[in-house]
Design a protein around this motif. Structure first.
Motif, PDB file in Angstrom:
ATOM      1  N   SER A  47     -19.017   7.345   3.808  1.00  0.00           N
ATOM      2  CA  SER A  47     -18.160   8.477   3.440  1.00  0.00           C
ATOM      3  C   SER A  47     -17.178   7.997   2.378  1.00  0.00           C
ATOM      4  CB  SER A  47     -17.394   8.991   4.665  1.00  0.00           C
ATOM      5  OG  SER A  47     -16.558   7.965   5.148  1.00  0.00           O
ATOM      6  N   VAL A  48     -16.553   8.966   1.689  1.00  0.00           N
ATOM      7  CA  VAL A  48     -15.558   8.612   0.671  1.00  0.00           C
ATOM      8  C   VAL A  48     -14.242   9.302   1.020  1.00  0.00           C
ATOM      9  CG1 VAL A  48     -17.149   8.175  -1.247  1.00  0.00           C
ATOM     10  CG2 VAL A  48     -16.388  10.508  -0.804  1.00  0.00           C
ATOM     11  N   PRO A  49     -13.117   8.845   0.441  1.00  0.00           N
ATOM     12  CA  PRO A  49     -11.833   9.494   0.733  1.00  0.00           C
ATOM     13  C   PRO A  49     -11.868  10.989   0.388  1.00  0.00           C
ATOM     14  CG  PRO A  49     -11.493   7.466  -0.515  1.00  0.00           C
ATOM     15  CD  PRO A  49     -12.969   7.688  -0.450  1.00  0.00           C
ATOM     16  N   ARG A  50     -11.091  11.767   1.127  1.00  0.00           N
ATOM     17  CA  ARG A  50     -11.126  13.225   0.957  1.00  0.00           C
ATOM     18  C   ARG A  50     -10.787  13.672  -0.466  1.00  0.00           C
ATOM     19  NH1 ARG A  50      -7.943  16.833   5.126  1.00  0.00           N
ATOM     20  NH2 ARG A  50      -6.365  16.721   3.508  1.00  0.00           N
ATOM     21  N   MET A  52     -11.543  12.396  -3.174  1.00  0.00           N
ATOM     22  CA  MET A  52     -12.689  12.299  -4.088  1.00  0.00           C
ATOM     23  C   MET A  52     -13.560  13.538  -3.969  1.00  0.00           C
ATOM     24  SD  MET A  52     -13.849   8.303  -3.980  1.00  0.00           S
ATOM     25  CE  MET A  52     -15.146   8.501  -5.189  1.00  0.00           C
ATOM     26  N   LYS A  53     -13.769  13.960  -2.705  1.00  0.00           N
ATOM     27  CA  LYS A  53     -14.579  15.174  -2.481  1.00  0.00           C
ATOM     28  C   LYS A  53     -13.871  16.368  -3.096  1.00  0.00           C
ATOM     29  CE  LYS A  53     -16.020  13.521   1.928  1.00  0.00           C
ATOM     30  NZ  LYS A  53     -15.628  13.672   3.287  1.00  0.00           N
ATOM     31  N   GLU A  54     -12.546  16.464  -2.843  1.00  0.00           N
ATOM     32  CA  GLU A  54     -11.770  17.617  -3.333  1.00  0.00           C
ATOM     33  C   GLU A  54     -11.768  17.691  -4.857  1.00  0.00           C
ATOM     34  OE1 GLU A  54      -8.706  17.856   0.452  1.00  0.00           O
ATOM     35  OE2 GLU A  54      -7.989  17.045  -1.451  1.00  0.00           O
ATOM     36  N   GLN A  55     -11.695  16.514  -5.502  1.00  0.00           N
ATOM     37  CA  GLN A  55     -11.637  16.507  -6.976  1.00  0.00           C
ATOM     38  C   GLN A  55     -13.014  16.393  -7.620  1.00  0.00           C
ATOM     39  OE1 GLN A  55      -8.711  13.704  -8.484  1.00  0.00           O
ATOM     40  NE2 GLN A  55      -7.305  14.184  -6.818  1.00  0.00           N
ATOM     41  N   GLY A  56     -14.062  16.423  -6.775  1.00  0.00           N
ATOM     42  CA  GLY A  56     -15.435  16.370  -7.294  1.00  0.00           C
ATOM     43  C   GLY A  56     -15.769  15.049  -7.971  1.00  0.00           C
ATOM     44  N   VAL A  57     -15.101  13.971  -7.546  1.00  0.00           N
ATOM     45  CA  VAL A  57     -15.391  12.653  -8.129  1.00  0.00           C
ATOM     46  C   VAL A  57     -16.655  12.104  -7.478  1.00  0.00           C
ATOM     47  CG1 VAL A  57     -14.499  10.308  -8.494  1.00  0.00           C
ATOM     48  CG2 VAL A  57     -12.926  12.250  -8.495  1.00  0.00           C
ATOM     49  N   THR A  58     -17.631  11.753  -8.311  1.00  0.00           N
ATOM     50  CA  THR A  58     -18.892  11.243  -7.746  1.00  0.00           C
ATOM     51  C   THR A  58     -18.805   9.734  -7.523  1.00  0.00           C
ATOM     52  OG1 THR A  58     -19.781  10.915  -9.956  1.00  0.00           O
ATOM     53  CG2 THR A  58     -20.286  13.025  -8.888  1.00  0.00           C
ATOM     54  N   GLY A  59     -19.821   9.203  -6.851  1.00  0.00           N
ATOM     55  CA  GLY A  59     -19.880   7.755  -6.622  1.00  0.00           C
ATOM     56  C   GLY A  59     -19.078   7.342  -5.405  1.00  0.00           C
ATOM     57  N   GLY A  60     -18.880   6.035  -5.287  1.00  0.00           N
ATOM     58  CA  GLY A  60     -18.235   5.509  -4.088  1.00  0.00           C
ATOM     59  C   GLY A  60     -16.810   5.042  -4.351  1.00  0.00           C
ATOM     60  N   LEU A 107     -19.429   1.713  -8.998  1.00  0.00           N
ATOM     61  CA  LEU A 107     -19.142   2.735  -7.985  1.00  0.00           C
ATOM     62  C   LEU A 107     -20.190   3.848  -7.969  1.00  0.00           C
ATOM     63  CD1 LEU A 107     -15.251   2.970  -8.273  1.00  0.00           C
ATOM     64  CD2 LEU A 107     -16.554   1.989  -6.386  1.00  0.00           C
ATOM     65  N   GLU A 108     -20.774   4.153  -9.128  1.00  0.00           N
ATOM     66  CA  GLU A 108     -21.837   5.181  -9.167  1.00  0.00           C
ATOM     67  C   GLU A 108     -23.041   4.703  -8.360  1.00  0.00           C
ATOM     68  OE1 GLU A 108     -22.227   8.336 -10.044  1.00  0.00           O
ATOM     69  OE2 GLU A 108     -20.124   8.389 -10.644  1.00  0.00           O
ATOM     70  N   ALA A 109     -23.436   3.454  -8.622  1.00  0.00           N
ATOM     71  CA  ALA A 109     -24.611   2.905  -7.930  1.00  0.00           C
ATOM     72  C   ALA A 109     -24.350   2.712  -6.433  1.00  0.00           C
ATOM     73  CB  ALA A 109     -25.016   1.581  -8.567  1.00  0.00           C
ATOM     74  N   LEU A 110     -23.085   2.576  -6.043  1.00  0.00           N
ATOM     75  CA  LEU A 110     -22.742   2.420  -4.616  1.00  0.00           C
ATOM     76  C   LEU A 110     -23.036   3.709  -3.852  1.00  0.00           C
ATOM     77  CD1 LEU A 110     -21.428   0.568  -2.426  1.00  0.00           C
ATOM     78  CD2 LEU A 110     -19.204   1.477  -3.149  1.00  0.00           C
ATOM     79  N   THR A 114     -17.799   4.150   1.073  1.00  0.00           N
ATOM     80  CA  THR A 114     -16.584   3.350   0.867  1.00  0.00           C
ATOM     81  C   THR A 114     -16.875   1.920   1.294  1.00  0.00           C
ATOM     82  OG1 THR A 114     -15.154   5.244   1.253  1.00  0.00           O
ATOM     83  CG2 THR A 114     -14.143   3.074   1.499  1.00  0.00           C
ATOM     84  N   MET A 115     -16.581   0.996   0.414  1.00  0.00           N
ATOM     85  CA  MET A 115     -16.697  -0.399   0.787  1.00  0.00           C
ATOM     86  C   MET A 115     -15.297  -0.931   1.108  1.00  0.00           C
ATOM     87  SD  MET A 115     -18.627  -3.738  -0.523  1.00  0.00           S
ATOM     88  CE  MET A 115     -20.070  -2.876  -0.746  1.00  0.00           C
ATOM     89  N   TRP A 116     -15.166  -1.493   2.300  1.00  0.00           N
ATOM     90  CA  TRP A 116     -13.904  -2.113   2.713  1.00  0.00           C
ATOM     91  C   TRP A 116     -14.056  -3.610   2.566  1.00  0.00           C
ATOM     92  CZ3 TRP A 116      -9.659   0.627   4.487  1.00  0.00           C
ATOM     93  CH2 TRP A 116      -9.887   1.974   4.780  1.00  0.00           C
ATOM     94  N   VAL A 117     -13.126  -4.227   1.899  1.00  0.00           N
ATOM     95  CA  VAL A 117     -13.167  -5.687   1.816  1.00  0.00           C
ATOM     96  C   VAL A 117     -11.874  -6.223   2.429  1.00  0.00           C
ATOM     97  CG1 VAL A 117     -13.516  -7.698   0.347  1.00  0.00           C
ATOM     98  CG2 VAL A 117     -14.591  -5.526  -0.261  1.00  0.00           C
ATOM     99  N   ASP A 118     -12.021  -6.876   3.560  1.00  0.00           N
ATOM    100  CA  ASP A 118     -10.872  -7.401   4.299  1.00  0.00           C
ATOM    101  C   ASP A 118     -10.711  -8.886   4.035  1.00  0.00           C
ATOM    102  OD1 ASP A 118      -9.815  -5.190   6.101  1.00  0.00           O
ATOM    103  OD2 ASP A 118     -11.980  -5.058   6.434  1.00  0.00           O
ATOM    104  N   CYS A 119      -9.513  -9.272   3.647  1.00  0.00           N
ATOM    105  CA  CYS A 119      -9.227 -10.680   3.374  1.00  0.00           C
ATOM    106  C   CYS A 119      -8.133 -11.128   4.344  1.00  0.00           C
ATOM    107  CB  CYS A 119      -8.735 -10.856   1.939  1.00  0.00           C
ATOM    108  SG  CYS A 119      -9.926 -10.279   0.712  1.00  0.00           S
ATOM    109  N   ASP A 120      -8.463 -12.050   5.211  1.00  0.00           N
ATOM    110  CA  ASP A 120      -7.488 -12.550   6.194  1.00  0.00           C
ATOM    111  C   ASP A 120      -7.298 -14.040   6.013  1.00  0.00           C
ATOM    112  OD1 ASP A 120      -6.741 -10.258   8.086  1.00  0.00           O
ATOM    113  OD2 ASP A 120      -8.908 -10.047   7.838  1.00  0.00           O
ATOM    114  N   VAL A 121      -6.058 -14.410   5.747  1.00  0.00           N
ATOM    115  CA  VAL A 121      -5.755 -15.819   5.481  1.00  0.00           C
ATOM    116  C   VAL A 121      -5.721 -16.574   6.809  1.00  0.00           C
ATOM    117  CG1 VAL A 121      -4.084 -17.424   4.478  1.00  0.00           C
ATOM    118  CG2 VAL A 121      -4.414 -15.163   3.443  1.00  0.00           C
TER     119      VAL A 121
END
Ligand code: UDP
Length: 246
Positions: A47-50, A52-60, A107-110, A114-121
């Protein structure tokens, strides 16, 4: 003053990658840059943030999070949740990681994900944000490769890898990849993020109660670029990709 790991002024600390440290993530690794160690893990949501859907932004979309584990520092650092508010430094760093990764991902090819990248030190000894970026780029690459293998995307949603290093001036000398003992004495502190095409994504630099000359700036950029080139080569080696950047 001698440098840790007996290294020369422009040399990196030893770098290692241990992949698969978080098996439930689509791509994960522990990156060690000397005694700075960061766990980077990429997961994907269909899924993508709301907005993006509301503004018609394509991709991820891609989002990064950064935090220091309480036991990563010399004195315990309480979790944000215990303090009841996010840490300003952490927020700034995760925005930097997010911007860096957005230069890397297609992002188009994604697709609509939504890709989450978590960085924990896990252990902090200077340069945690730059280690996080270098590691996050690999975690994201591994996750994207998995998406392709699973047939969830038609092409690898990666435009280019990114990597980052710190550079500073300590006692008038340009040093690359500062550890904490150097970082705290640095008159100038910079963080450089570059792509595999050796183009800059971000340059963060400031004098700490000091100023720096155009000549020093140019020396820092040159030394840092070489350092990032080495990190990009190490990433390529781990991922089995051809090509040397330097
Ligand atoms: N540090 C710490 N506690 C903190 C913030 C920083 O111990 O709350 C130490 C840690 O070793 C870190 C170093 O100070 O790597 C330098 O911090 P800086 O904010 O410059 O970020 P970094 O160099 O880690 O990207």
């Amino acid at each position: 003053m001698p440098r840790s790991y007996d290294r020369a002024a422009h040399e990196l600390r030893p770098v290692t990658f241990e992949t698969g440290v978080a098996p439930h993530a689509l791509g994960s690794l522990l990156i060690s840059c000397g005694d700075t160690r960061v766990i980077c893990a990429a997961t994907v949501e269909d899924s993508v943030p709301r907005w993006m859907k509301e503004q018609g932004v394509t991709g991820g979309w891609i989002t990064a999070e950064y935090s220091m584990l309480p036991y990563s520092t010399l004195t315990r650092k309480p979790r944000d949740i215990s303090k009841g508010r996010p840490d300003g430094r952490g927020t700034e760093i995760q925005r930097l990681i997010g911007r860096s990764l957005r230069a890397a991902v297609d992002l188009e090819a994604l697709g609509s994900r939504t890709m989450w990248v978590d960085c924990d030190v896990l252990q902090a000894d200077g340069g945690t944000r730059t280690a996080a970026i270098t590691g996050a780029s690999v975690a994201m690459f591994l996750a994207c490769r998995k998406l392709l293998e699973e047939g969830r995307v038609k092409k690898l949603p990666i435009r280019q890898r990114v990597a980052a290093v710190s550079v500073g001036v300590v006692d008038g000398e340009v040093l690359v990849d500062l550890d904490y003992s150097e970082d705290k004495d640095a008159a100038v502190d910079m963080n450089l993020v570059l792509t595999e095409h050796m183009e800059f994504v971000e340059v963060q630099g400031s004098g700490e109660e000091a100023t720096f000359s155009a000549l020093q700036l140019s020396a820092m950029l040159d030394a840092g670029r070489v350092g990032v080139g080495k990190l990009l080569d190490l990433q390529a080696g781990l991922l089995g990709l051809p090509g040397k950047t330097t």
